[in-house]
Design an enzyme around this catalytic site. Structure first.
Site, PDB file in Angstrom:
ATOM      1  N   ASP A  94       0.836  -1.213   0.000  1.00 41.58           N
ATOM      2  CA  ASP A  94       0.000   0.000   0.000  1.00 41.58           C
ATOM      3  C   ASP A  94       0.870   1.262   0.000  1.00 41.58           C
ATOM      4  O   ASP A  94       0.606   2.207  -0.735  1.00 41.58           O
ATOM      5  CB  ASP A  94      -0.884   0.011   1.266  1.00 41.58           C
ATOM      6  N   SER A 179      -7.322   6.916   2.873  1.00 46.11           N
ATOM      7  CA  SER A 179      -6.876   7.716   1.726  1.00 46.11           C
ATOM      8  C   SER A 179      -7.024   6.845   0.486  1.00 46.11           C
ATOM      9  O   SER A 179      -6.771   5.639   0.533  1.00 46.11           O
ATOM     10  CB  SER A 179      -5.418   8.101   1.906  1.00 46.11           C
ATOM     11  N   GLU A 251      -5.939  15.523  13.479  1.00 44.39           N
ATOM     12  CA  GLU A 251      -4.501  15.217  13.576  1.00 44.39           C
ATOM     13  C   GLU A 251      -3.870  15.689  12.279  1.00 44.39           C
ATOM     14  O   GLU A 251      -3.984  15.028  11.246  1.00 44.39           O
ATOM     15  CB  GLU A 251      -4.299  13.707  13.734  1.00 44.39           C
ATOM     16  N   GLY A 253      -0.852  18.441  10.081  1.00 49.83           N
ATOM     17  CA  GLY A 253       0.570  18.463   9.728  1.00 49.83           C
ATOM     18  C   GLY A 253       1.446  19.189  10.726  1.00 49.83           C
ATOM     19  O   GLY A 253       0.984  19.685  11.754  1.00 49.83           O
ATOM     20  N   CYS A 285       3.972  12.964  10.040  1.00 53.92           N
ATOM     21  CA  CYS A 285       3.487  14.293  10.412  1.00 53.92           C
ATOM     22  C   CYS A 285       4.326  14.955  11.496  1.00 53.92           C
ATOM     23  O   CYS A 285       4.515  16.154  11.496  1.00 53.92           O
ATOM     24  CB  CYS A 285       2.055  14.168  10.897  1.00 53.92           C
ATOM     25  N   GLU A 382       5.476  22.469   5.426  1.00 49.62           N
ATOM     26  CA  GLU A 382       5.577  21.018   5.589  1.00 49.62           C
ATOM     27  C   GLU A 382       5.864  20.396   4.221  1.00 49.62           C
ATOM     28  O   GLU A 382       5.150  20.654   3.255  1.00 49.62           O
ATOM     29  CB  GLU A 382       4.270  20.440   6.145  1.00 49.62           C
TER      30      GLU A 382
END
Ligand code: NDP
Length: 485
Positions: A94, A179, A251, A253, A285, A382
């Site tokens: 994945d 995702s 939750e 970045g 993250c 980020e």
């Protein structure tokens, strides 16, 4: 198609469900670029089916005792541990993360969460509050209902379990939308929960792009949304949820500081900088991507870091000797390479790496920039890739102010052998998950989450219980009730 093709795209009401009317989702193995499965995004019919199944299961599940619920979660954890290798191979397909990592950090971390919250489930109680005259108030901790989990692509198994374990322990049901980049792992968790004895519909997986996520977030049957994703997505999802006054956990970045004083144990500090920038090819993250190094040790730090990076084993993620894999998507690879180019253009010194590796799949070498200044794009934004920025500093007040000068507040770390300074500096860092003389460890017993734009709420630990339940207070009067007229 490969043998990784699931029976169908979604898992609803205890069974695989398909609706080919949904947009196709190609699942790509990042190490080769090969399509390993094709799924379909959830349509409104799938969303309705999932919400109905979860609602029915939730009523049944909440009526069970906490101990009974905990037993199911513990059984699921045991099944995950038994199948760790198989689940880790799937996680590697994945995400592209090396098997050396996935064998120890993904399914096992999911099992930890199910064990921890399975153990807590039987002890979730309210309070007794005396209020005078013999009257008292008692509180009851109630589940929220059907919770929605929306995941990022870097830790698909872990994120599914970190959200499901506390939600289910508290008596909620869950719909999880992975995702679209990494849709396979959560389906296995859904299968395992059924095998462990969860009622059909308790944990459902609906695939899809942001559009399906938004359909779920906006559904009146959903009581809470827990998102792991970027700050821009977090803003959108939280705004949509706020419109319907839904609970949220965000939750998001980060651009976290890792501060290394000149009295630190240099090898440990370099290990932390490597783990906090290059584990999972930098797609974490909470990474400490702004590495502040005190001036006196800067050149020694950079020389030894470059030497150690030269020993990274980059190659087939299924080979357990490999410790640095591909990026999860072509898009993320291009983003990271784009930041390398920006770093050079803005005047930072590229010490090592940052090159595309010419092979099938999405590969680059880990990059280290020195002489980075606070205003540069690579120090402010980020990147979510293997790009470390090393910044120099001289004094404690200066570095604390610079470390906090960011919209993010997810994590932060300090390395020093001065005990008082370690606590003083960490005490001044505005971030939710902090470290002294280590970095990026996330045991389930500790709260995890961000301050400022990095998020709302906490995952893991007893804190998560507050985010998956709400308190009812009941005033009990033992005497007569009077009125003025
Ligand atoms: P995104 O923000 O792009 O996506 C997160 C999830 O939200 C995906 O499932 C996405 O679906 C979905 N989504 C997108 N738009 C909407 C919408 N309008 N409504 C509902 N759902 C939506 O993040 P990435 O997947 O790219 O992950 C990387 C980000 O995640 C980084 O910023 C990283 O820092 C953060 N992250 C935070 C962690 C933490 O715990 N704080 C841990 C791990 C990652 P789709 O993918 O189909 O667009």
């Amino acid at each position: 198609m490969t043998d990784l093709q699931p029976k169908a795209s979604h898992f609803i009401g205890g069974a695989y469900v398909e609706d080919t009317a949904g947009a196709p989702i190609e699942v790509i193995y990042p190490a080769t670029g090969e399509v390993i499965a094709v799924l379909h995004a959830g349509t409104s019919a799938i969303v309705e089916q999932a919400v109905a199944a979860a609602g029915a299961a939730q009523a049944e599940w909440a009526a069970m005792t906490g101990t009974e619920r905990g037993r199911v979660l513990l059984k699921a954890a045991a099944l995950i541990r038994e199948r760790n290798r198989e689940l880790s191979v799937l996680e590697t397909h994945d995400t592209g993360k090396p098997l050396q990592e996935t064998l120890v950090a993904d399914a096992t971390s999911g099992a930890d969460a199910l064990e921890y919250f399975g153990g807590l489930a039987g002890s979730l109680t309210g309070e007794h509050i005396p209020v005078g005259g013999g009257d008292f108030v008692y509180t009851v901790r109630e589940p929220l209902g059907v919770c929605l989990g929306i995941g990022a692509w870097n830790y698909p198994t872990q994120i599914a379990c970190w959200k499901a374990a506390p939600a289910l322990a508290c008596g909620n049901a869950m719909i999880f939308k992975p995702s679209e980049t990494t849709p396979l792992c959560a389906l296995k968790i859904a299968e395992i929960l059924i095998e462990a004895g969860a009622p059909a519909g308790l944990f459902n997986v609906v695939q899809g792009f942001g559009e399906t996520g938004a359909m779920l977030t906006g559904h009146p049957g959903i009581a809470k949304v827990s998102l792991t994703g970027s700050v821009p997505t977090g803003r959108k999802v939280a705004a949509q949820a706020a419109g319907m006054m839904k609970h949220v956990t965000m939750e998001l970045g980060g651009k976290s500081p890792l501060i290394i004083f000149d009295d630190a144990d240099l090898e440990s500090a370099i290990s932390a900088a490597i783990n906090g920038n290059f584990y999972s090819s930098g797609q974490i993250c909470s990474n400490g991507t702004r590495v502040f190094v005190q001036k006196g040790i800067k050149e020694a730090f950079l020389a030894r870091l470059a030497e150690r990076l030269g020993t990274a084993v980059i190659g087939d993620p299924m080979d357990e000797a490999t410790n640095f894999g591909p990026m999860t998507t072509k898009a993320q690879l291009e983003i990271a390479l784009g930041y390398v180019a920006k770093g050079v253009a803005e005047g930072a010194r590229l010490v090592t790496g940052g090159e595309r590796i010419e092979r099938e799949g999405f590969w680059m070498t880990p990059a280290v920039f020195a002489d980075v200044t606070d205003g540069m794009s690579i120090a402010r934004e980020e990147i979510f890739g293997p790009v470390m920025s090393v910044l120099d500093f001289e004094g404690e007040d200066e570095v604390v102010a610079r470390a906090n000068d960011t919209e993010f507040g997810l994590a932060g770390g300090v390395f020093t052998n001065d005990l008082a300074r370690a606590h003083r500096v960490i005490g001044r860092i505005r971030a939710g998950s902090c470290y002294i003389n280590t970095y990026n460890l996330t045991p389930v017993e500790a709260p995890f989450g961000g301050m400022k734009a990095s998020g709302v709420g906490r995952e893991n630990s007893k804190e998560a219980i507050n985010h998956y339940s709400e308190v009812k207070s009941v005033y009990v009067c033992l005497g007569k009730t009077e009125a003025a007229f």
